[in-house]
Design a protein around this motif. Sequence first.
Motif, PDB file in Angstrom:
ATOM      1  N   PRO A  20       0.809  -1.234   0.000  1.00 57.19           N
ATOM      2  CA  PRO A  20       0.000   0.000   0.000  1.00 57.19           C
ATOM      3  C   PRO A  20       0.835   1.275   0.000  1.00 57.19           C
ATOM      4  O   PRO A  20       0.401   2.301  -0.541  1.00 57.19           O
ATOM      5  CB  PRO A  20      -0.820  -0.120   1.291  1.00 57.19           C
ATOM      6  N   SER A  21       2.043   1.225   0.565  1.00 56.15           N
ATOM      7  CA  SER A  21       2.874   2.424   0.596  1.00 56.15           C
ATOM      8  C   SER A  21       3.441   2.766  -0.769  1.00 56.15           C
ATOM      9  O   SER A  21       3.827   3.911  -1.024  1.00 56.15           O
ATOM     10  CB  SER A  21       4.018   2.227   1.598  1.00 56.15           C
ATOM     11  N   VAL A  22       3.470   1.794  -1.663  1.00 58.37           N
ATOM     12  CA  VAL A  22       4.003   2.016  -3.015  1.00 58.37           C
ATOM     13  C   VAL A  22       2.888   2.305  -4.012  1.00 58.37           C
ATOM     14  O   VAL A  22       2.957   3.259  -4.794  1.00 58.37           O
ATOM     15  CB  VAL A  22       4.821   0.792  -3.482  1.00 58.37           C
ATOM     16  N   GLU A  23       1.839   1.501  -3.997  1.00 55.67           N
ATOM     17  CA  GLU A  23       0.777   1.626  -4.993  1.00 55.67           C
ATOM     18  C   GLU A  23      -0.441   2.398  -4.475  1.00 55.67           C
ATOM     19  O   GLU A  23      -1.372   2.675  -5.236  1.00 55.67           O
ATOM     20  CB  GLU A  23       0.335   0.232  -5.459  1.00 55.67           C
ATOM     21  N   HIS A  24      -0.463   2.701  -3.183  1.00 50.87           N
ATOM     22  CA  HIS A  24      -1.467   3.599  -2.586  1.00 50.87           C
ATOM     23  C   HIS A  24      -2.896   3.062  -2.670  1.00 50.87           C
ATOM     24  O   HIS A  24      -3.833   3.818  -2.835  1.00 50.87           O
ATOM     25  CB  HIS A  24      -1.377   4.997  -3.225  1.00 50.87           C
ATOM     26  N   HIS A  25      -3.037   1.758  -2.568  1.00 52.57           N
ATOM     27  CA  HIS A  25      -4.360   1.171  -2.368  1.00 52.57           C
ATOM     28  C   HIS A  25      -4.185  -0.159  -1.662  1.00 52.57           C
ATOM     29  O   HIS A  25      -3.093  -0.747  -1.698  1.00 52.57           O
ATOM     30  CB  HIS A  25      -5.148   1.034  -3.678  1.00 52.57           C
ATOM     31  N   PRO A  26      -5.206  -0.657  -0.988  1.00 51.99           N
ATOM     32  CA  PRO A  26      -5.057  -1.868  -0.178  1.00 51.99           C
ATOM     33  C   PRO A  26      -4.781  -3.105  -1.033  1.00 51.99           C
ATOM     34  O   PRO A  26      -5.037  -3.140  -2.244  1.00 51.99           O
ATOM     35  CB  PRO A  26      -6.407  -1.989   0.537  1.00 51.99           C
TER      36      PRO A  26
END
Length: 406
Positions: free
Chosen positions: A320-326
């Motif tokens: 999530p910290s890279v692609e910004h979704h769960p």
Amino acid sequence: MTIRFSTRSRRIATALTLSASLSMVGMSALPAAAAKTPNQLVIGTLYASSGSFATSSISSYDGLKFWAATVDRQGGVYVKALHKKVKIVIKAYNDQSSATTAATLYNQLITMDKVNVLVSDFGSVLTSVAVPIAQEHHQLLFDVTGTGASFFTKSNPYLVLTSLPTSAIWPNSLANYLVKQKTKRVAVLYDTNDFDQSQYNTLVSRLKAAHITPVYTGGVPTSTTNYAIIDHAIAASNPQAVVEFGYPNNDIAFLQSLNANGVHFPKVFTIFPGQQLQLMQQNVGVSGLANTLTYPTPPLLQYNRVNFGMPLSAFEKQFPSVEHHPVDFLTVAGYNAGLIIQKTLETSPTLTQLGMRHAVNSFSGTLNTIDGQFKIDSTGAQIGERLPVGQLIKRGNGLAVKFLQH
């Protein structure tokens, strides 16, 4: 990691220089563009930014990108055929959820871009056109989630299913559960595509073997969005359990229709709550999903004892910290496909397509990843993973899974 999106230029082929050392490590059979990239390796794939498969496709693509970014931060992936690490370049085109467009773009990746590794888009519909194209051009296809049983034949060595078992074996656990529960009146609705129809065939066959004849069966186009009339037709058969085999848009529309029309059945099974729970919950609601049955997959199904790649617990923190979704299952599937590619490159003494296929055979059955055991049969079909049956239970403001049948 360098990500290059859709463009029809050939800058990769013209900008890179030929390395004479390639012929010394068994690389003479590589396509021309690949032979000019000794310090990077090109993976070609498709994604859908729009259309009925977009949410699933983007999640899978993001998982593959995350894998590539992870190995590139470590200096690249080790390629045994080159005796060194090389960076990953992803060449990706947008097929807009169209099988026709996908066919054109798969051809372009192979014949014009001459990618080293070919990866299919999400699902059986968008993979169905890739399978014969890859076979025709003798290009190994890493198939992420295209599970249609008809894809896998002994005459085609250019196919490897990475992240799900073939859909023909998915319903075994569901059939076992229904038989064990002595569910005599079963209604089965399915989409008329390879993915869903192969599940329908298996389930009905297994039920009939247990002397259970479905009280209702029906096939609908994958594009179906209105289920009102179908709901009432199923209700007229007075089923104890209703099974709907579809894609996410079908599952959403079917469950929304049941809720809107006030139609209730003792048991309702759909596929994608187990793969994309957040998406389903956003569209159907917690109450609309509560008590429904599904196939739980990672992250609902936890695999943390791995011998290759990240365990699920680490993946859920980092992705999530890279692609910004769960994280959902499709992100896991895309990442897992990257792991299988990585292991192939680390193992194969050559980058010829059949050489890589033989390498996959050599580690099949020994690899435990975030997605369970990777094991394929002689046709390239995934047989190591199993899908249990679970029930979604309301817990607080959300849903949890209760496992019913393995």
